[in-house]
Design a protein around this motif. Sequence first.
Motif, PDB file in Angstrom:
ATOM      1  N   PRO A 202      23.381  30.764  56.919  1.00 50.19           N
ATOM      2  CA  PRO A 202      23.700  29.478  56.271  1.00 50.19           C
ATOM      3  C   PRO A 202      22.642  28.408  56.488  1.00 50.19           C
ATOM      4  N   VAL A 374      25.209  27.198  40.316  1.00 54.05           N
ATOM      5  CA  VAL A 374      25.343  28.146  41.432  1.00 54.05           C
ATOM      6  C   VAL A 374      25.985  27.481  42.647  1.00 54.05           C
ATOM      7  N   VAL A 375      25.495  26.291  43.001  1.00 53.95           N
ATOM      8  CA  VAL A 375      26.025  25.578  44.168  1.00 53.95           C
ATOM      9  C   VAL A 375      27.482  25.177  43.943  1.00 53.95           C
ATOM     10  N   ILE A 377      29.745  26.678  42.133  1.00 50.27           N
ATOM     11  CA  ILE A 377      30.587  27.865  42.297  1.00 50.27           C
ATOM     12  C   ILE A 377      30.752  28.210  43.772  1.00 50.27           C
ATOM     13  N   TYR A 378      29.631  28.150  44.515  1.00 51.34           N
ATOM     14  CA  TYR A 378      29.687  28.459  45.946  1.00 51.34           C
ATOM     15  C   TYR A 378      30.570  27.478  46.706  1.00 51.34           C
ATOM     16  N   GLN A 379      30.380  26.182  46.427  1.00 53.26           N
ATOM     17  CA  GLN A 379      31.166  25.165  47.117  1.00 53.26           C
ATOM     18  C   GLN A 379      32.656  25.336  46.842  1.00 53.26           C
ATOM     19  N   PHE A 382      33.752  29.093  48.564  1.00 50.18           N
ATOM     20  CA  PHE A 382      33.503  29.549  49.938  1.00 50.18           C
ATOM     21  C   PHE A 382      33.414  28.469  51.005  1.00 50.18           C
ATOM     22  N   GLN A 383      33.230  27.188  50.651  1.00 53.69           N
ATOM     23  CA  GLN A 383      32.876  26.229  51.695  1.00 53.69           C
ATOM     24  C   GLN A 383      33.972  25.234  52.025  1.00 53.69           C
TER      25      GLN A 383
END
Length: 391
Positions: A202, A374-375, A377-379, A382-383
């Motif tokens: 990370p 992309v960010v 979707i990730y946030q 997963f975050q």
Amino acid sequence: MSQKDSHSKIFILAVLSVSVMITTGTAISSALPEIAKSFPNISVAQIDMIATIQQFSVMITLLFSGIISKKLGIKKTITIGLMLTGVAGVFPFFSHSFILILISRLIVGAGIGLFNSLAITIIDLFYEDPMRSQMLGFRSATEQIGVSILNILVGFLVLINWHVSFLIYLLAFPLLVFFLKVVPEPQMIHSDSDNKQRINLPVIIMTILLTFIVASSTAVIIQVPNIIVTDLSKSSAISSLIISANTLMGMITGILFGKIFSFIKQFVLPLGILFMAIGSLIIVYIHSVFGVTIGAIICGMSYPLVGSYIFSLVSTIAPKGSETLANSTLLIGANLGSFSTPFFLKGLGNMNSLTTHVGPFLTLFWLLIILTVVVLIYQTMFQKEHVKKIV
């Protein structure tokens, strides 16, 4: 130092004063077109390095600043760093040698590298959340204040000649006196994990992201003078004011980071990237002083959001006991982004058919849009757990 004293206005200002000089390497960007006239046989990319080459030595000394501060103490290390920055910073005022100017810029970077990470460390040592997160936002804003003020000064000093513009680095000396007078030597926290720090995936991902965003932000500062002076045939003073508007917006955004984060939480990251994309698109398609100004101002909102968020995330994503190494790694990534900007701009420009200085921003727009998606979707997926820990 009592809790009350560390929260006094004068103490807060003194702690933040260290950050004023951190990003001032690019402050002389408005003078680059005039410098280029004095060195007609030097390429534009090499001239641009005057505003970025110091980041190379910043990366080197960042690796050793922690070790040096443990030996000498934080205040002495910061003192040496600010003195090197001030002395080497004004050297081009006296020099007509391109090589010697580049060497002096490397020494400026060595000085900045000594106190760069320590500007964050002293906040970690004197404050706890939520004040700590707020101070990190203030620190980012302070960087923008420093470079904004100096950009304005350069814009006027370069009208005399470009050598005079380097006198802005004299500011390092009164800042040093103020810091030394108010801030005591902070107590370093030692633990058994000091020699076992490591970096995980990370932190690496966030470092790569920060590198890209800093390169994008620096590209605006470096390229605006070329667009204004070369493409639009306006004066360096106008480009200086535009860059100052860019950094002023960064300052305001940094100050408001805590409130923005409390409202949209993890989505502050894709929002920051999106601002850079929108600003880049405006610079390309509204090819005028007005368009460049609006685009640069919107771009100025990006780094304070992205950078402050990433640094506030360190305590939750870094391995336990490795926060110092994680901070240093992120700072190295940030400085790598700034150092590589001339090459970054050239690469972006080669990826489309535009021949003017706005060309790189068209490619940058599409890359940032993809990164935003992309960010985001990730946030979203997963975050959430990281954000809960911060809040």
